[in-house]
Structure formats: C-alpha cells, structure tokens
Design an enzyme around this catalytic site. Sequence first.
Site, PDB file in Angstrom:
ATOM      1  N   ARG A   1       0.361  21.553  15.273  1.00 50.59           N
ATOM      2  CA  ARG A   1       1.549  22.168  14.663  1.00 50.59           C
ATOM      3  C   ARG A   1       2.551  21.132  14.167  1.00 50.59           C
ATOM      4  O   ARG A   1       3.411  21.431  13.350  1.00 50.59           O
ATOM      5  CB  ARG A   1       2.268  23.069  15.678  1.00 50.59           C
TER       6      ARG A   1
ATOM      7  N   ASN B   1      27.966  11.797  10.460  1.00 51.55           N
ATOM      8  CA  ASN B   1      28.121  11.713   9.007  1.00 51.55           C
ATOM      9  C   ASN B   1      26.755  11.706   8.341  1.00 51.55           C
ATOM     10  O   ASN B   1      25.749  11.345   8.964  1.00 51.55           O
ATOM     11  CB  ASN B   1      28.857  10.423   8.626  1.00 51.55           C
TER      12      ASN B   1
ATOM     13  N   LYS C   1      27.281   2.485  15.561  1.00 50.03           N
ATOM     14  CA  LYS C   1      26.594   3.487  14.736  1.00 50.03           C
ATOM     15  C   LYS C   1      25.162   3.666  15.232  1.00 50.03           C
ATOM     16  O   LYS C   1      24.521   2.706  15.676  1.00 50.03           O
ATOM     17  CB  LYS C   1      26.528   3.039  13.268  1.00 50.03           C
TER      18      LYS C   1
ATOM     19  N   GLN D   1      31.758  11.434  15.933  1.00 49.11           N
ATOM     20  CA  GLN D   1      31.653  11.964  14.583  1.00 49.11           C
ATOM     21  C   GLN D   1      30.228  11.764  14.080  1.00 49.11           C
ATOM     22  O   GLN D   1      29.603  10.751  14.368  1.00 49.11           O
ATOM     23  CB  GLN D   1      32.641  11.199  13.683  1.00 49.11           C
TER      24      GLN D   1
ATOM     25  N   GLU E   1      39.377   0.636   6.837  1.00 47.99           N
ATOM     26  CA  GLU E   1      38.047   0.419   6.293  1.00 47.99           C
ATOM     27  C   GLU E   1      38.031  -0.888   5.514  1.00 47.99           C
ATOM     28  O   GLU E   1      39.036  -1.296   4.938  1.00 47.99           O
ATOM     29  CB  GLU E   1      37.621   1.590   5.412  1.00 47.99           C
TER      30      GLU E   1
ATOM     31  N   ARG F   1      24.743   1.234  -0.923  1.00 51.27           N
ATOM     32  CA  ARG F   1      26.038   1.531  -0.319  1.00 51.27           C
ATOM     33  C   ARG F   1      26.292   0.485   0.755  1.00 51.27           C
ATOM     34  O   ARG F   1      25.492   0.305   1.657  1.00 51.27           O
ATOM     35  CB  ARG F   1      26.046   2.934   0.282  1.00 51.27           C
TER      36      ARG F   1
ATOM     37  N   LYS G   1      34.160   0.779  -5.904  1.00 48.04           N
ATOM     38  CA  LYS G   1      34.740   0.090  -4.745  1.00 48.04           C
ATOM     39  C   LYS G   1      33.800  -1.000  -4.225  1.00 48.04           C
ATOM     40  O   LYS G   1      34.234  -2.113  -3.928  1.00 48.04           O
ATOM     41  CB  LYS G   1      35.019   1.124  -3.655  1.00 48.04           C
ATOM     42  N   ASP G   2      32.508  -0.686  -4.111  1.00 52.17           N
ATOM     43  CA  ASP G   2      31.550  -1.677  -3.593  1.00 52.17           C
ATOM     44  C   ASP G   2      31.349  -2.849  -4.543  1.00 52.17           C
ATOM     45  O   ASP G   2      30.953  -3.923  -4.107  1.00 52.17           O
ATOM     46  CB  ASP G   2      30.211  -1.015  -3.278  1.00 52.17           C
TER      47      ASP G   2
ATOM     48  N   HIS H   1      29.787  -1.995   4.683  1.00 55.04           N
ATOM     49  CA  HIS H   1      31.027  -1.395   5.172  1.00 55.04           C
ATOM     50  C   HIS H   1      31.244  -1.640   6.666  1.00 55.04           C
ATOM     51  O   HIS H   1      30.290  -1.758   7.424  1.00 55.04           O
ATOM     52  CB  HIS H   1      31.006   0.117   4.923  1.00 55.04           C
TER      53      HIS H   1
ATOM     54  N   HIS I   1      27.587  -2.771   7.661  1.00 55.71           N
ATOM     55  CA  HIS I   1      26.375  -1.962   7.491  1.00 55.71           C
ATOM     56  C   HIS I   1      26.264  -1.489   6.047  1.00 55.71           C
ATOM     57  O   HIS I   1      27.261  -1.137   5.424  1.00 55.71           O
ATOM     58  CB  HIS I   1      26.447  -0.739   8.427  1.00 55.71           C
TER      59      HIS I   1
ATOM     60  N   TYR J   1      24.174   9.603  10.431  1.00 53.29           N
ATOM     61  CA  TYR J   1      24.555   8.645  11.462  1.00 53.29           C
ATOM     62  C   TYR J   1      25.680   9.174  12.326  1.00 53.29           C
ATOM     63  O   TYR J   1      26.541   9.925  11.891  1.00 53.29           O
ATOM     64  CB  TYR J   1      24.888   7.277  10.871  1.00 53.29           C
TER      65      TYR J   1
END
Length: 175
Positions: free
Chosen positions: A23, A48, A72, A46, A143, A59, A167-168, A62, A119, A132
């Site tokens: 299965r 995300n 994380k 949290q 940040e 991405r 931004k990156d 950060h 990361h 995550y």
Amino acid sequence: MIFTELKLKGAYVLDLEKRGDNRGFFARTFCANEFAELKLNTQFVQGNMSHNAFKNTLRGMHYQTDGAEEVKLVRCTKGALLDVILDIRKDSPTFGQYEAIEISEDNGRQIYIPKGFAHGFLTLQNNSEIAYLVSEFYTPGKEAGIRWDDPAFKIDWPIKDPILSDKDKVYPDYK
C-alpha cells in the site's frame, strides 16, 4: 529516523526509516525523544512552506539576527531541491563553510539546521515545495541575507543565472 551529523557541527541530515507494504509506507518525520537524545531543539513555534513554480528558482541565503536566530527543520514535500546551509557562527571552526544536500519528495530527507546558519535552496524541478519548522517567530527587522554568489563563501551552485527575487539579488558582500 536516521540522523547523520554533517561536517558543520550541529547540523544533521535525517533519513526516513520506512515501514511499508504493497500500500505504501509509514515513517516518522519528527520525534521529540529522538531529537532530545542528540540534544537537538524540540520546540518549534511556526511552520512555513514555499511553493516554487519554476526549476532554477533560488531563494536565500537567509537568516535572522539579534535574538531571533532560528533552528530549522526543512523538508521537500514536492519536487526536488538543492538545499544549502552556510555556517556563519563567528566562533565556529567551520565558519564560512557550507553543505549542499539534495532533498526531494522521493528521498524524503530532512535537514536540521542549528542557530547561526544562513539557509537557501535551488529548485531542481518545476513546482517544487519546501516545508519547514522554525524555533522562533518571524521577526520583521531582524531578517538578513547573504547574496547567493557572495565571493566570501564561494558556494558552488550548479547554475549561473538563477531566478531570484529583487531582494536576494542586492544583498551586499558579507565582508
């Protein structure tokens, strides 16, 4: 879960221990007791996710600062990613070193990232998703980021022209 510590102290790859039959399979993705045995954080506040429509979306890199640094636990729930962690702990013997690990919905791998790391990830397929858990709430104003191609770290991304956010693209050199 099978925990394998990376060369960057405190960071781990977690592989699934699948129990299955015709299965499909069952596997744990988190167990507070197993994390505690290794003295890893078990308090996440949290969850995300990020959906990425296109292959070659990058991405990162950060991180949060000034008391908002995060642990994380990351996992690819759809598609495939090259996940990159960079040790930016100034007192660490591996400061400035990075690890790049492929995580995907097929391999089920997770990465445990301790505080003091930047990361980021590169999507290896269209419609890839990352989910995550983090140990701190997102705090606007705390940040920060490191440009994906910052010459101080020489991360060997397998692409020369990724899809980036505005931004990156503009993070200054780390130095």
